[in-house]
Design an enzyme around this catalytic site. Structure first.
Site, PDB file in Angstrom:
ATOM      1  N   ASP A  61      86.395  37.772  20.281  1.00 52.12           N
ATOM      2  CA  ASP A  61      87.049  38.546  21.335  1.00 52.12           C
ATOM      3  C   ASP A  61      87.034  37.797  22.667  1.00 52.12           C
ATOM      4  OD1 ASP A  61      87.960  40.797  20.004  1.00 52.12           O
ATOM      5  OD2 ASP A  61      86.033  41.821  20.131  1.00 52.12           O
ATOM      6  N   GLN A  87      81.658  41.765   4.409  1.00 49.85           N
ATOM      7  CA  GLN A  87      82.224  40.488   4.833  1.00 49.85           C
ATOM      8  C   GLN A  87      81.082  39.498   5.040  1.00 49.85           C
ATOM      9  OE1 GLN A  87      82.500  43.383   6.752  1.00 49.85           O
ATOM     10  NE2 GLN A  87      84.378  43.242   7.954  1.00 49.85           N
ATOM     11  N   HIS A 110      78.299  46.912  15.353  1.00 49.97           N
ATOM     12  CA  HIS A 110      78.481  46.599  13.940  1.00 49.97           C
ATOM     13  C   HIS A 110      77.435  47.376  13.149  1.00 49.97           C
ATOM     14  CE1 HIS A 110      80.683  43.349  11.464  1.00 49.97           C
ATOM     15  NE2 HIS A 110      81.535  44.161  12.019  1.00 49.97           N
ATOM     16  N   HIS A 123      88.200  54.115  13.966  1.00 47.77           N
ATOM     17  CA  HIS A 123      87.769  52.785  14.389  1.00 47.77           C
ATOM     18  C   HIS A 123      88.855  52.077  15.197  1.00 47.77           C
ATOM     19  CE1 HIS A 123      84.873  49.506  13.758  1.00 47.77           C
ATOM     20  NE2 HIS A 123      85.920  48.713  13.815  1.00 47.77           N
TER      21      HIS A 123
END
Lengths: 750, 228, 85
Positions: free
Chosen positions: A121, A242, A99, A53
């Site tokens: 980002d 998360q 994702h 990743h």
């Protein structure tokens, strides 16, 4: 060392590093690089930075082949996002990111935090985010679990974007069995910036303070980056989910943009995957510096967190900021105004070490080069899969009883059907700059204070890439460019999200490198360099890999909003033309089409794709764009999923008008009609020409040497009628087509 | 006419409201931070859309306790104009400036689309440039726009002509009672509506039907202040 | 003294609860046909300091009426327990 943490010896003797995804060879390499055995915290830090990743260890050699330069490129790959010049001192900043794995576990939060991450980002670069797009893949809707994943992902995307106030203006949704266990959620964000305001992820200037800003740190998502690279779904579940807080991110975004505007920021980086670890290492690496950080100063949400947990937490809505020494108070003031925390946790050094301090002293001390530059690069073996050589020639002939019925069926296929159920959950208009909302070929958002606008699109067809990786990759780029062109925009640059199966399988890696080759070739032809992107591998479960699914995000520029063109028919009696070679369309046959998937699913993967010629495609796109700029064109729509009839039906439905189409010039035999109507040969565009400009259009289009054919005219009567010399081939009321097209997804979801 | 557009943490249609006021009326509009305690200089206060305080707890529930809301109450008490759009409407009902409450949409889904609104009362200071009974096209975008009021309140809203906008027949997107999309207070100076008129002010945005709301307010203000 | 108030907020009986309705349908679809109604609300845990249980009760009523509920559509109930550390 924190209590209960394994000792240095245990990490080695019990091979604890394996639990983090490090191999024995990688562990030995770490020992060699740092000249000693790493402790538990250091092992954790290495494992996330050397994960697929973060390190792109499998994909790096392939990604290096993409064209990334061009006169318009201000920032290529390697930063938080790429940047392209749009003139007048302004620039567009954009990136797409996957994702997929988090969404498979918890679709609402997985999709929502994907959106949150990509927005960070963009504003990290100093840009104001102005639009979001999403490229989604799910299994068929007749399965309950797929409906759950689809419904909750869409709600999560909307929940985040709507709250933060960035319009979600476009994207695509495709349904196929291959994505049943592995949904794809790729989120793209686009921002605008004045070129003087560009911020970057550099930790430079010895002594400059390092700050953590935004949300508090908890134990969420520890080792998310490592497990995102694992194929076993149980492994994936071990990474804590998360939870996103778009309200917090809205405040963080405003505070960061205000802070960057002061000019006192040295560097800034999002804490995404692998949190503090990757953000600090990457910022130091880019600047060739070192960082010392005291993790006990990081604001925490939970008690008793260890250095290991703080370094690896993936709590959302946090940033790492390096300020000019002595200017910290500016950050404190701005963040206080927005009700957020900004805390100095360390400073920049010149010794090239990432040094982590906790209550007991030095918890970790690793050369930044060892973490980043020395991360392993794998040259994975590949092998052309056998199925590619067994594909049969694309069939032209297909027995169809009733073309009208077949068209209705295709329009109600979820992949082709109206996505209004989806985009009605997205606020597409906030910021009041959305000039073409979702539902057209490409979305258009204005550049405030100018006549200019940006056209935005995502495209990808996994089945086509599966059937011909190189050509499929090139076709994805071509289709994205075509969608921008029919909207009136000149394509500028690409961001790509490369979704594939397990790269350790020879055939999957072949699909990956070969389709990347196709993408590269097409990007060169369209002069759209790849300026940012993301790779998502190991999209497999129970041994089944997804289709190789590169998703192309492309941004184009309209110099004048007057050039905006949509796909809906505008006025009765306007002539309709096909740009592109009709005969080639017929000869292309039904290979790779939605038609085969809908009517003969067992044969959907048996045939070759229609031929594709990049030079021809470019020529047709150039001609179409010029025709739009010359004011000949009232509407334009590209022929893609479902073929020519579906393209015509979509234009009719949108405009509420009908058409009379006559096909007399061709030697149409019954056998080739299916191919003409439903084949998906590329390089074709349907245009509606202003009837008072038809002569001028024709004169000009002949000069360009572009293949074209007059199909018929738009009619007030809302009926789509196709005839040949032998009589009427198809007659369908636009209302009934509309019902089929609009009703399909709500019928599954409500 | 001077306009204040209130900015709460989480507001996101604040700048759109400023742009729309300036574009449609040519008059000035300022962003006013939620900690401000005075609004004396302003003639129109717009409480804009967005997700103030994340809409956590209930949409608008926390924003109503912001320092600026006392000033908004004073402003309204003086008879000056207050316009609440979307989240602003929710805040005004939470603050008791308008009756009723806004619940989750009946579909439980956020709904964003342009739809038909019937102007039920074109005699207000906010709507006199429309025709009574006219259908206009205005975008909505909300998850909690399902208007509720008890029977007695509804009866009095009807009796006093306080229902200003209703969703056009068959287009109610959220389950609101009596298709209510926007209401005005009994004094006629506080309007709350779920649809976004600031998103319908140019051809490029797909509708210009929102313009006349802002121009109505401007002429009402000019008439009241004897200016042409 | 430290107390914990366990507060339940639900829509008033006269107010339609779309979430509850959806869950009722879903339960019926899962063959829990005996379910006649579902009401969905919010549950909150509030920790507070007060001189006495009486004072704490008063405070909790105050916060429920002022912020935690919208009396136009919601009602509440709570249970108060003393936190012994």
């Amino acid at each position: 060392m924190a209590a209960h943490e394994p000792s240095i010896e245990q990490v080695k003797s019990e091979k604890i590093y394996r639990q983090f995804g490090l191999t024995d060879a990688e562990y030995d390499r770490i020992v060699e690089l740092i000249g000693r055995m790493p402790n538990y915290v250091e092992t954790g830090i290495f494992s996330v930075l050397w994960s697929e990743h973060c390190s792109y260890k499998s994909s790096k050699p392939v990604l290096r082949r993409f064209p990334t330069d061009g006169p318009q490129v201000l920032q290529g790959p390697g930063e938080n996002a790429g940047i392209v010049d749009i003139g007048d001192g302004q620039a567009v900043v954009f990136k797409i990111e996957s994702h997929n794995h988090p969404t498979a576990i918890e679709p609402y939060q997985g999709a929502a935090t994907g959106v949150g991450g990509i927005i960070r980002d963009i504003f990290t670069m100093g840009a104001r985010p102005v639009a979001l797009l999403n490229s989604l893949r799910f299994g068929p809707l007749d399965d309950k679990r797929n409906r759950y994943l689809f419904g909750h992902s869409v709600a999560g995307i909307g929940g985040y974007g709507n709250c933060i106030g960035i319009p979600t203006v476009g994207g695509e949704v495709v349904f196929d069995e291959r994505y049943s266990q592995n949904p794809l959620v790729n989120a793209m964000c686009v921002g605008l910036i004045d070129q003087g305001q560009i911020a970057k992820g550099y930790a430079s200037g010895v002594g400059n303070p390092v700050l953590v800003v935004g949300a508090k740190t908890g134990r969420d998502g520890i080792h998310g980056a490592t497990f995102a690279s694992a194929e076993d779904p149980h492994e994936k579940e071990r990474s804590a989910v998360q939870v996103g807080d778009p309200f917090m991110e809205k405040l963080l975004m405003e505070a960061c943009l205000e802070l960057i505007a002061t000019g006192k920021v040295v560097g800034i980086q999002d804490m995404g995957a692998a949190g503090l670890t990757s953000s600090s290492a990457e910022m130091a690496s880019r600047a060739g510096s070192g960082l010392t950080m005291d993790v006990t100063k990081v604001p925490r949400r939970e008690e008793g967190m260890t250095a290991y947990e703080i370094m690896l937490s993936e709590s959302q809505e946090r940033m790492l900021v390096v300020m000019q020494q002595g200017e910290e108070h500016i950050a404190f003031d701005i963040f206080e105004k927005w009700g957020l925390e900004a805390t100095v946790i360390g400073n920049v050094t010149d010794d090239g070490m990432l040094r982590v301090l906790d209550d007991d002293g030095i918890a970790a001390e690793i050369p930044v080069t060892a973490l980043v530059d020395e991360a392993p690069v794998l040259s994975r073996p590949s092998l052309r899969p056998g199925y590619l050589d067994e594909l049969l020639p694309s069939p032209r002939a297909w027995q169809v009883e009733d073309y009208g019925q077949a068209l209705h069926t295709l329009l109600s296929t979820p992949t082709i059907a109206s996505k209004a159920w989806v985009y009605h959950q997205y606020d597409a208009l906030v910021r009041t700059e959305t000039f073409v909302p979702p539902g057209s070929d490409a979305a258009v958002v204005g550049v405030p204070g100018t006549k200019k606008a940006l056209a935005l699109v995502t495209d990808g067809n996994g089945r086509q890439v599966y059937l011909n990786p190189e050509q499929g990759g090139a076709m994805a780029v071509a289709e994205a460019a075509r969608n921008l062109v029919v909207t009136g925009a000149k394509p500028l640059a690409v961001t790509d999200c490369l979704n594939y199966g397990n790269p350790e399988k020879l055939d999957v890696f072949y699909q990956f490198e070969t389709s990347a080759q196709g993408i590269s070739e097409a990007c060169r032809v369209f002069e759209t360099p790849v300026i940012s992107g993301n790779v998502s591998l190991y999209n497999e479960s129970r041994g089944v890999d997804i289709y190789p699914t590169p998703v192309i995000g492309m941004v184009g520029l309209l110099e004048d909003v007057a050039h905006i063109t949509t796909s809906k028919w505008k006025a009765a009696e306007n002539p309709l033309y096909l740009l592109g070679d009709l005969q080639k369309g017929i000869d292309g046959g039904l290979g790779g089409s939605e038609f085969l998937r809908a009517f003969a699913i067992d044969q959907a993967l048996l045939y070759q794709l229609p031929e594709f010629d990049l030079a021809e495609e470019k020529q047709i796109q150039d001609a179409c764009l010029l025709a739009i700029h010359k004011g000949f064109i009232a509407a334009a729509h590209d022929v893609s999923d479902g073929g020519l009839l579906v393209a015509l039906a979509e234009m009719a439905i949108d405009g509420g008008l009908g058409a009379n189409l006559t096909l007399t010039k061709w030697d149409l035999n019954e056998a080739s009609l299916a191919s003409l109507f439903f084949g998906e040969a590329p390089s074709r565009i349907v245009v509606e020409v202003h009837r008072d400009k038809e002569e001028a259009f024709l004169k000009w289009i002949r000069q360009t040497g572009t293949s074209h054919l007059r199909l018929g005219e738009v009619t007030r009567d809302a009926v789509l009628r196709v005839s040949s010399d032998d009589g009427v081939l198809l007659e369908a009321s636009v209302d009934s087509l509309k019902n089929a097209w609009q009703g399909a997804i709500p019928a599954w979801m409500n | 006419m001077k306009t204040a557009v209130i900015q709460f943490p989480g507001s996101n249609c604040d700048e759109d409201a400023v742009k729309a006021v300036v574009a449609t009326t040519g008059e000035a509009a300022d962003l006013v931070w939620y900690t401000e305690e005075k609004l004396d200089d302003y003639d129109l206060v717009i409480v804009p859309g967005g997700f103030s305080y994340g809409d956590y707890l209930r949409a608008g529930a926390i924003a109503r306790f912001s320092p600026v809301m006392k000033a908004v109450q004073d402003h309204a008490r003086k008879g000056k104009y207050v316009l609440g759009i979307c989240n602003g409407f929710q805040i005004l009902t939470e603050a008791g400036l308008l009756p009723g409450a806004l619940r989750h949409n009946e579909s439980l889904m956020f709904q964003s689309m342009t739809l038909g609104l019937v102007v039920e009362n074109a005699a207000t200071k906010f709507t006199h440039h429309y025709d009574s009974g006219e259908t206009i096209r205005i975008p909505i975008a909300h998850g909690e726009g399902n208007y509720f009021a008890d029977e007695a309140t509804l009866r009095s809203l009807e009796a006093n002509d306080q229902i200003v906008f209703r969703y056009a027949n068959g287009e109610n997107p959220n389950g609101s009672v009596a298709d209510i999309a926007g209401i005005i207070n009994d004094k006629g100076n506080v309007l709350g509506m779920m649809p976004h008129p600031e998103r319908a002010v140019s051809e490029l945005l797909g509708s210009t039907d929102g313009k006349r709301l802002f121009t109505s307010i401007l002429t009402s203000w000019r008439d009241a202040h004897g200016r042409a | 003294m430290e107390f914990q108030a366990k507060i339940n907020v639900t829509l008033k009986d006269s107010v339609l609860d779309p979430q509850g309705k959806a869950v009722t349908h879903a339960l019926h679809a899962l063959h829990y046909e005996s379910v006649s109604d579902v009401r969905i609300g919010k549950y909150m845990e509030v920790r507070l300091e007060a001189e006495s249980a009486v004072k704490a009760t008063e405070l909790v009523h105050g916060m429920c009426e002022e912020l935690l509920t919208n009396p136009v559509i919601e009602k509440y109930s709570f249970e108060l327990v003393e936190v012994v550390s």
